[in-house]
Motif scaffolding. Structure first.
Motif, PDB file in Angstrom:
ATOM      1  N   TRP A 495       0.805  -1.204   0.000  1.00 39.65           N
ATOM      2  CA  TRP A 495       0.000   0.000   0.000  1.00 39.65           C
ATOM      3  C   TRP A 495       0.848   1.268   0.000  1.00 39.65           C
ATOM      4  N   LYS A 496       1.822   1.222  -0.911  1.00 39.59           N
ATOM      5  CA  LYS A 496       2.632   2.406  -1.170  1.00 39.59           C
ATOM      6  C   LYS A 496       2.367   2.846  -2.596  1.00 39.59           C
ATOM      7  N   GLN A 497       2.523   4.143  -2.833  1.00 39.76           N
ATOM      8  CA  GLN A 497       2.272   4.669  -4.173  1.00 39.76           C
ATOM      9  C   GLN A 497       3.237   4.044  -5.162  1.00 39.76           C
ATOM     10  N   ALA A 498       2.681   3.537  -6.273  1.00 34.94           N
ATOM     11  CA  ALA A 498       3.512   2.883  -7.288  1.00 34.94           C
ATOM     12  C   ALA A 498       3.698   3.801  -8.476  1.00 34.94           C
ATOM     13  N   GLU A 499       4.817   3.620  -9.161  1.00 38.37           N
ATOM     14  CA  GLU A 499       5.033   4.337 -10.411  1.00 38.37           C
ATOM     15  C   GLU A 499       4.153   3.713 -11.507  1.00 38.37           C
ATOM     16  N   VAL A 500       3.718   4.565 -12.410  1.00 41.39           N
ATOM     17  CA  VAL A 500       2.804   4.107 -13.475  1.00 41.39           C
ATOM     18  C   VAL A 500       3.585   3.946 -14.771  1.00 41.39           C
ATOM     19  N   PRO A 501       3.793   2.690 -15.208  1.00 50.45           N
ATOM     20  CA  PRO A 501       4.485   2.492 -16.495  1.00 50.45           C
ATOM     21  C   PRO A 501       3.679   3.091 -17.649  1.00 50.45           C
ATOM     22  N   ALA A 502       4.387   3.412 -18.714  1.00 50.89           N
ATOM     23  CA  ALA A 502       3.752   4.076 -19.861  1.00 50.89           C
ATOM     24  C   ALA A 502       2.668   3.205 -20.489  1.00 50.89           C
ATOM     25  N   GLU A 503       2.863   1.884 -20.449  1.00 51.38           N
ATOM     26  CA  GLU A 503       1.870   1.007 -21.082  1.00 51.38           C
ATOM     27  C   GLU A 503       0.522   1.076 -20.363  1.00 51.38           C
ATOM     28  N   GLN A 505      -0.578   3.777 -18.781  1.00 47.08           N
ATOM     29  CA  GLN A 505      -1.155   5.056 -19.164  1.00 47.08           C
ATOM     30  C   GLN A 505      -1.807   4.958 -20.536  1.00 47.08           C
ATOM     31  N   ASP A 506      -1.137   4.242 -21.452  1.00 42.75           N
ATOM     32  CA  ASP A 506      -1.728   4.012 -22.776  1.00 42.75           C
ATOM     33  C   ASP A 506      -3.036   3.230 -22.660  1.00 42.75           C
ATOM     34  N   LEU A 507      -3.066   2.311 -21.709  1.00 41.18           N
ATOM     35  CA  LEU A 507      -4.252   1.488 -21.499  1.00 41.18           C
ATOM     36  C   LEU A 507      -5.460   2.339 -21.129  1.00 41.18           C
ATOM     37  N   VAL A 508      -5.289   3.229 -20.129  1.00 42.83           N
ATOM     38  CA  VAL A 508      -6.416   4.071 -19.705  1.00 42.83           C
ATOM     39  C   VAL A 508      -6.735   5.122 -20.764  1.00 42.83           C
ATOM     40  N   ASP A 509      -5.731   5.541 -21.512  1.00 41.31           N
ATOM     41  CA  ASP A 509      -5.999   6.492 -22.593  1.00 41.31           C
ATOM     42  C   ASP A 509      -6.894   5.859 -23.665  1.00 41.31           C
ATOM     43  N   SER A 510      -6.660   4.570 -23.956  1.00 45.64           N
ATOM     44  CA  SER A 510      -7.475   3.881 -24.963  1.00 45.64           C
ATOM     45  C   SER A 510      -8.923   3.744 -24.486  1.00 45.64           C
ATOM     46  N   ILE A 511      -9.100   3.572 -23.157  1.00 45.62           N
ATOM     47  CA  ILE A 511     -10.459   3.501 -22.611  1.00 45.62           C
ATOM     48  C   ILE A 511     -11.158   4.845 -22.769  1.00 45.62           C
ATOM     49  N   GLY A 524       8.277  -3.797 -33.580  1.00 46.28           N
ATOM     50  CA  GLY A 524       9.452  -2.941 -33.743  1.00 46.28           C
ATOM     51  C   GLY A 524      10.116  -2.633 -32.404  1.00 46.28           C
ATOM     52  N   VAL A 525      10.989  -1.653 -32.429  1.00 49.17           N
ATOM     53  CA  VAL A 525      11.738  -1.283 -31.223  1.00 49.17           C
ATOM     54  C   VAL A 525      10.834  -0.475 -30.313  1.00 49.17           C
ATOM     55  N   PRO A 526      10.633  -0.919 -29.073  1.00 47.05           N
ATOM     56  CA  PRO A 526       9.761  -0.170 -28.168  1.00 47.05           C
ATOM     57  C   PRO A 526      10.392   1.154 -27.731  1.00 47.05           C
ATOM     58  N   GLU A 527       9.515   2.149 -27.588  1.00 52.64           N
ATOM     59  CA  GLU A 527      10.001   3.453 -27.131  1.00 52.64           C
ATOM     60  C   GLU A 527      10.298   3.393 -25.633  1.00 52.64           C
ATOM     61  N   GLU A 528      11.390   4.024 -25.257  1.00 48.88           N
ATOM     62  CA  GLU A 528      11.745   4.065 -23.837  1.00 48.88           C
ATOM     63  C   GLU A 528      11.118   5.303 -23.220  1.00 48.88           C
ATOM     64  N   ARG A 529      10.032   5.070 -22.485  1.00 46.31           N
ATOM     65  CA  ARG A 529       9.362   6.175 -21.799  1.00 46.31           C
ATOM     66  C   ARG A 529       9.417   5.923 -20.306  1.00 46.31           C
ATOM     67  N   LYS A 530       9.712   6.966 -19.586  1.00 44.15           N
ATOM     68  CA  LYS A 530       9.848   6.819 -18.143  1.00 44.15           C
ATOM     69  C   LYS A 530       8.476   6.690 -17.499  1.00 44.15           C
ATOM     70  N   THR A 532       5.583   7.372 -14.719  1.00 42.48           N
ATOM     71  CA  THR A 532       5.164   8.605 -14.044  1.00 42.48           C
ATOM     72  C   THR A 532       4.655   8.266 -12.640  1.00 42.48           C
ATOM     73  N   ASP A 533       4.511   9.323 -11.827  1.00 44.56           N
ATOM     74  CA  ASP A 533       4.061   9.107 -10.443  1.00 44.56           C
ATOM     75  C   ASP A 533       2.557   8.896 -10.359  1.00 44.56           C
ATOM     76  N   PHE A 534       1.846   9.448 -11.323  1.00 47.71           N
ATOM     77  CA  PHE A 534       0.385   9.391 -11.242  1.00 47.71           C
ATOM     78  C   PHE A 534      -0.187   8.803 -12.539  1.00 47.71           C
ATOM     79  N   LEU A 535      -1.370   8.252 -12.396  1.00 46.06           N
ATOM     80  CA  LEU A 535      -2.143   7.784 -13.549  1.00 46.06           C
ATOM     81  C   LEU A 535      -3.140   8.893 -13.896  1.00 46.06           C
ATOM     82  N   VAL A 536      -3.063   9.403 -15.098  1.00 45.22           N
ATOM     83  CA  VAL A 536      -3.915  10.515 -15.498  1.00 45.22           C
ATOM     84  C   VAL A 536      -5.132   9.952 -16.231  1.00 45.22           C
TER      85      VAL A 536
END
Length: 780
Positions: A495-503, A505-511, A524-530, A532-536
């Motif tokens: 129950w600690k805040q987790a970092e949100v991987p880019a994938e 974020q893409d998932l909720v964006d598609s919703i 292809g070659v996956p993009e290296e995206r850091k 984030t602290d929050f899910l937008v």
């Protein structure tokens, strides 16, 4: 005795005298007439002599007239009638010659499978024997022989149809020809209908069952022969060989079986359509004959009676002269009575007196000439004889049975497919499939089901039921796997805040874009995206734990599974409801119930843990309407009542969030109770109590500000402030400090001002209306 006789003599003599006296008296009375008759006798003799001479003279004159005027004409008439009689005898002999050729001709027709022609010939011969040649001694056994021959033909036709069905159904499915020897099939069907063998379609149905089994068996053999890993010498049974296949090999085998069954059903449909069209042609002919009425029948019967009468007159040797005149029109009539139907078809002449070639023609000459590939009615019309005595009810029932046989063929293919699936499912193979594999299998089966429905026109339920059964097992396993996974994640969640991987974020964006599905993996070659602290989500930031990120993905897997397998929508809705309820109850046990202290070894449940848990629940609540809409669009209207599960879940989540908020307030409430109970109004200002309170308030703000939205933070601190005011008011009342402007009032006001300043200095709380005047008792 003699004495008695002597006594009677005088008496009798007396009676005799009386009789003689009476006779004499009577003669005397009629003496005049008697003597007149005697004198007229000579005159009568003279009259008779004259009459005899006149008759003799008349006879002489008539004899002369007969010799001169009539004898020649009567000879002409008598010879004309004799000629007619000879012609009729000759025609009768020709008819007998034709009948004599019946059996060889039937054998010839049977050698070329011309069953309809043979049956027509037998029926015609039987008719001729009964009507025209009845009583002919040489033909006394022919009728019984023809009956036996007809029974033999019945057996031959049934055997031939069985052979045809076997040949038609077992020929290679790659053969583009849909119908095997259509002319032969039409001829067979007409023959079977003629003999009222109306259950012939059952033979075809039995062959369908056998062939369906063989199709699966052959497909398995062909597939196994291409797989090197399976040693057929070691693994002998086909079922065991099939179970050695991996999913892709078995899936290709199933696809091959389904494609073969589709070709198989198309072939059956084409053949049954031909059979049904023949039945309908006979039905149509019957209906048209019925509409014509009885007038033609009456005309034919009168014609037949005329012929019979004429034949009867042949035995009278010209005694009826009036018939001799009508006899001039008899030869063509007699010739017509020996119709093409009454003689043998295509028979070789046995002698110079045999029937001529035109007279040997028959209505059933050859089925190859009678039918075309399209079963042209004009070609078949002559094949439907008047003696095909089938009622409309029988024909309609037969046509319906043939249509039912097509439905039965579809059911058979489905049943064999079910057995094939069950044979593979014995070791739990189907239940172990992953989602992608099961979806592929489900789509393949759905496609096959729809194709068979389109071909046969009726839905078969066995394979659909098996698919539903496997789908239910898949849903159970699918749900248990994900529930177990969620349980493990929750049991290990700190129950600690987790970092949100880019994938994610893409998932909720598609919703947000309206697509409730897992995004496709990018090639292809996956993009290296850091991360984030929050899910937008829709512009709002959500601080979440790792479990919730995976829970969102799991929820999407449920939604996507419903898209792929629509038949399991209701089951998936129930299971997803269960999963969401489980997450709510388990997270409540771990955080509010402090279960995480024992499960993962947390030292304490902090305000940050509580706020994070609340925010995670809010994220799920945000997506519940989206999930509900997704399921609603895939349910039948009668199933909409199931959507109430989402309403109950939403209420439970809101209650849980409210409990967390109440817990946060309760934490500060207990702190206020503890600190303010020791508060004393004295210098220095600000007091230690108020310093500690402001310090704890700052810690609380620091813990939750980054986690909760600003409006929620403000609402929470308003509730905390209300609790603070309540405790302070109670303590001031206990200390008898009133709002009188005195020294103690001034010290309290200074402490409160310090508290207010510190609280409003916190980020996001600058505009908070604290309304501190409520700490004072109102004057009454």
């Amino acid at each position: 005795k003699s004495r008695t006789d002597l006594e009677q003599v005088p008496k009798l003599s007396h009676y005799l005298d009386i009789v003689e006296v009476n006779i004499a008296h009577q003669i005397s009375l009629r003496s005049e007439a008697f003597f007149h008759a005697m004198t007229s006798q000579h005159e009568l003799q003279d009259y008779l002599r004259k009459t005899s001479l006149a008759v003799k003279m008349l006879r002489d004159k008539i004899g002369q007239i007969d010799k001169v005027m009539c004898e020649g004409s009567l000879k002409v008439l008598r010879r004309s009638l004799t000629r007619i009689n000879c012609i009729k005898v000759y025609n009768k002999l020709k008819l007998m010659a034709a009948v004599h050729q019946t059996q060889p001709t039937v054998q010839l027709l049977l050698s070329t499978s011309e069953f309809v022609g043979a049956l027509d010939l037998i029926a015609t011969t039987q008719e001729v024997l009964q009507q025209e040649l009845q009583g002919i001694h040489s033909f006394r056994h022919l009728g019984s022989q023809l009956c036996e021959l007809e029974k033999l033909i019945d057996k031959m036709m049934v055997a031939e149809f069985s052979t045809y069905a076997r040949s038609d159904l077992n020929r290679p499915l790659e053969d583009e020809c849909q119908i095997l020897e259509e002319d032969r099939l039409v001829s067979l069907v007409f023959g079977l209908l003629k003999q009222r063998k109306l259950n012939f379609f059952e033979i075809y149905g039995d062959e369908i069952i056998i062939t369906a089994k063989n199709i699966i068996k052959q497909c398995v053999i062909n597939t196994v022969s291409k797989i090197e890993e399976i040693d057929t010498e070691v693994v002998v049974k086909l079922a065991d060989q099939m179970r050695r296949m991996n999913f892709l090999q078995w899936f290709d085998l199933l696809k091959n079986i389904f494609s073969n069954f589709i070709l198989f059903l198309k072939r059956i449909k084409a053949t049954l359509n031909v059979i049904r069209s023949v039945v309908l042609l006979v039905l149509d002919k019957n209906q048209r004959s019925k509409e014509l009425g009885e007038a033609p029948v009456q005309k034919n019967s009168s014609g037949e009676s005329a012929v019979d009468t004429e034949v009867a007159y042949l035995t009278h040797e010209g005694m009826f002269i009036s018939d001799a005149f009508s006899g001039r029109d008899l030869p063509p009539t007699t010739a017509d009575s020996v119709s093409p139907r009454n003689v043998c078809p295509d028979s070789e002449p046995s002698s110079s007196d045999s029937v001529s070639e035109p007279e040997c023609a028959t209505d059933s000459s050859s089925s190859k000439e009678q039918t075309s590939s399209g079963i042209a009615p004009a070609g078949i019309e002559t094949m439907i004889g008047e003696d095909m005595k089938l009622s409309e009810l029988e024909l309609v029932r037969l046509a319906n049975n043939i249509q039912e046989l097509l439905y039965s063929a579809s059911d058979i293919c489905h049943d064999r497919s079910v057995k094939f699936l069950m044979a593979r499912a014995k070791d739990g193979f189907l239940e172990k499939l992953n989602s992608a594999e099961f979806v592929a299998l489900s789509r393949l089966m759905e496609t096959f089901i729809l194709d068979t429905e389109q071909i046969c026109g009726r839905r078969s339920m066995s394979l659909r039921g098996a698919l539903q059964s496997q789908a239910n097992k898949f849903v159970n396993r699918f749900h248990e796997e994900r529930k177990t996974k969620l349980s493990l994640l929750l049991d290990n969640e700190r129950w600690k805040q987790a970092e949100v991987p880019a994938e994610f974020q893409d998932l909720v964006d598609s919703i947000s874009d309206g697509r409730i599905a897992l995004p496709e993996k990018k090639t292809g070659v996956p993009e290296e995206r850091k991360p984030t602290d929050f899910l937008v989500v829709d512009g709002q930031k959500y601080a979440v734990v790792g479990t919730v990120l995976l829970l969102i993905r799991i929820i999407l897997e449920y939604c996507q599974c419903v898209d792929n397998i629509p038949s399991i929508a209701t089951d998936m809705l129930t299971r997803l409801s269960d999963l969401l309820k489980y997450f709510n109850s388990r997270s409540c046990q771990l955080v509010l119930g402090a279960g995480a202290l024992q499960v993962v070894g947390l030292k304490t449940i902090t305000t940050k843990n509580l706020a994070l848990s609340s925010r995670c629940l809010q994220l799920i609540v945000h997506y519940i309407p989206v999930i509900r809409a997704h399921f609603e669009s895939r349910l039948q209207p009668k199933q909409f009542s199931m959507l109430r599960h989402f309403d109950h879940i939403t209420k439970d989540y809101h209650d849980h969030i409210a409990e967390i908020s109440a817990k946060l307030v309760a934490i500060m409430d207990s702190l206020f109770d503890k600190l303010l109970s020791k508060y004393e109004v004295k210098a220095p200002v600000p007091s230690t109590c108020f310093r500690n309170i402001c310090k704890q308030m700052a810690k609380m703000h620091e813990a939750i500000y980054e986690l909760l939205p600003e409006e929620q933070t403000q609402m929470l601190f308003l509730r905390i402030n209300a609790s603070y005011k309540l405790h302070l008011k109670r303590q001031l009342a206990h200390l008898n400090v009133v709002n009188d402007g005195g020294p103690q009032n001034g010290l309290v006001t200074a402490d409160v001002a310090f508290y207010t300043g510190n609280l409003q200095a916190l980020k996001g709380l600058q505009t908070l209306d604290l309304n501190m005047a409520e700490i004072w008792e109102q004057k009454r």
